[in-house]
Design an enzyme around this catalytic site. Sequence first.
Site, PDB file in Angstrom:
ATOM      1  N   ALA A 136      46.212  28.805 -49.482  1.00  0.00           N
ATOM      2  CA  ALA A 136      46.611  29.099 -48.206  1.00  0.00           C
ATOM      3  C   ALA A 136      45.730  30.968 -47.794  1.00  0.00           C
ATOM      4  O   ALA A 136      45.528  30.874 -46.823  1.00  0.00           O
ATOM      5  CB  ALA A 136      47.423  30.720 -49.123  1.00  0.00           C
ATOM      6  N   SER A 137      44.651  31.144 -48.432  1.00  0.00           N
ATOM      7  CA  SER A 137      43.786  31.844 -48.337  1.00  0.00           C
ATOM      8  C   SER A 137      42.482  30.948 -47.926  1.00  0.00           C
ATOM      9  O   SER A 137      41.780  31.298 -46.372  1.00  0.00           O
ATOM     10  CB  SER A 137      42.797  32.745 -49.746  1.00  0.00           C
ATOM     11  OG  SER A 137      41.984  31.638 -50.010  1.00  0.00           O
ATOM     12  N   LYS A 138      42.076  30.098 -48.147  1.00  0.00           N
ATOM     13  CA  LYS A 138      41.124  29.489 -47.295  1.00  0.00           C
ATOM     14  C   LYS A 138      41.720  28.968 -46.104  1.00  0.00           C
ATOM     15  O   LYS A 138      41.432  28.342 -44.540  1.00  0.00           O
ATOM     16  CB  LYS A 138      40.531  28.175 -48.153  1.00  0.00           C
ATOM     17  CG  LYS A 138      39.665  28.989 -49.125  1.00  0.00           C
ATOM     18  CD  LYS A 138      38.882  30.096 -48.601  1.00  0.00           C
ATOM     19  CE  LYS A 138      37.517  29.700 -49.572  1.00  0.00           C
ATOM     20  NZ  LYS A 138      36.441  30.797 -49.307  1.00  0.00           N
ATOM     21  N   SER A 169      37.076  25.810 -46.995  1.00  0.00           N
ATOM     22  CA  SER A 169      37.184  24.777 -48.191  1.00  0.00           C
ATOM     23  C   SER A 169      37.909  23.582 -47.305  1.00  0.00           C
ATOM     24  O   SER A 169      38.579  24.028 -46.850  1.00  0.00           O
ATOM     25  CB  SER A 169      37.630  25.473 -49.300  1.00  0.00           C
ATOM     26  OG  SER A 169      38.231  24.745 -50.176  1.00  0.00           O
ATOM     27  N   TYR A 189      44.768  30.130 -53.287  1.00  0.00           N
ATOM     28  CA  TYR A 189      43.146  29.587 -52.719  1.00  0.00           C
ATOM     29  C   TYR A 189      43.323  28.477 -51.509  1.00  0.00           C
ATOM     30  O   TYR A 189      42.373  29.369 -50.829  1.00  0.00           O
ATOM     31  CB  TYR A 189      42.958  28.664 -53.070  1.00  0.00           C
ATOM     32  CG  TYR A 189      41.255  28.377 -52.995  1.00  0.00           C
ATOM     33  CD1 TYR A 189      40.222  29.466 -53.218  1.00  0.00           C
ATOM     34  CD2 TYR A 189      40.792  27.348 -53.058  1.00  0.00           C
ATOM     35  CE1 TYR A 189      39.185  29.061 -53.291  1.00  0.00           C
ATOM     36  CE2 TYR A 189      39.455  27.162 -53.110  1.00  0.00           C
ATOM     37  CZ  TYR A 189      38.355  27.296 -52.504  1.00  0.00           C
ATOM     38  OH  TYR A 189      37.524  27.394 -52.483  1.00  0.00           O
TER      39      TYR A 189
END
Length: 261
Positions: free
Chosen positions: A168-170, A153, A166
């Site tokens: 951090a995850s992407k 993203s 979000y």
Amino acid sequence: MTSPETPAAVPVRRFEGKTAVVTGAASGIGRATAIRLAGEGAAVACLDVTEDGVNETADALAALGAKAIGYRCDITDEPAAIRVLDDVASALGRPSVLCNVAGIGTFAHTADMPLAQFERIVAVNLTGTFVMIKTVLPHMLHPHGGAIVNVASTAGLMGSAYSAAYCASKGGVVMMTKALAVEFADRGVRVNAVAPGSVDTPLIAKFDLPEGADPKHLQRMMSRMGFTTPDQIAASIAFLASDESAYTTGAVLAVDGGMTA
């Protein structure tokens, strides 16, 4: 405008004879990707936690004349992923394409976000992507070969307010993509990522600004070109998964209307 169930004609069949695994296939980018790959000749395993939706996608592919099976699968559950991939190899053939599309997210004031919510977003977006890659690699390693495309993203490339989990995850997906590309560059497996901007999908409905949020932050998250469509992202995923990008690995393709330019 064509709908996801009636995609525009594609000029080539780059996935003829190949088996592709697509997560998040019940809707949005995942469904559009499954349809795109099937339209180009792939047999497609459609994975999602939403059983009805993933079966609808598989039925849509069958109506197009493609071989397809829908699987209810929680990608954070490694034993379940192993069982599904073993069945895919038996029923559809050795997977040579993996598209990690499944993802979740929301806006929240970081100070108010429950730890469980943060952990769940990271579990699906990052850990689930890792689980699927780890599970599919034995099917792809030399001498077989394969292509993995992760959906990251723009939130993995730049900061976004109210999106700590979000982002951090992407961001993790972006760096994992690069690390794996280096590790497997001489072992027959390419690993790339697409980083969409704002996409008109059901997921976008989850991103309502929290109470008291500054709406000016939205300007940073929007392109002057407006929203993109799942079909446009699926086209980029298909390119990176195809042999047309045979010399491309470790790339992160921003499809974001210039947001990160």
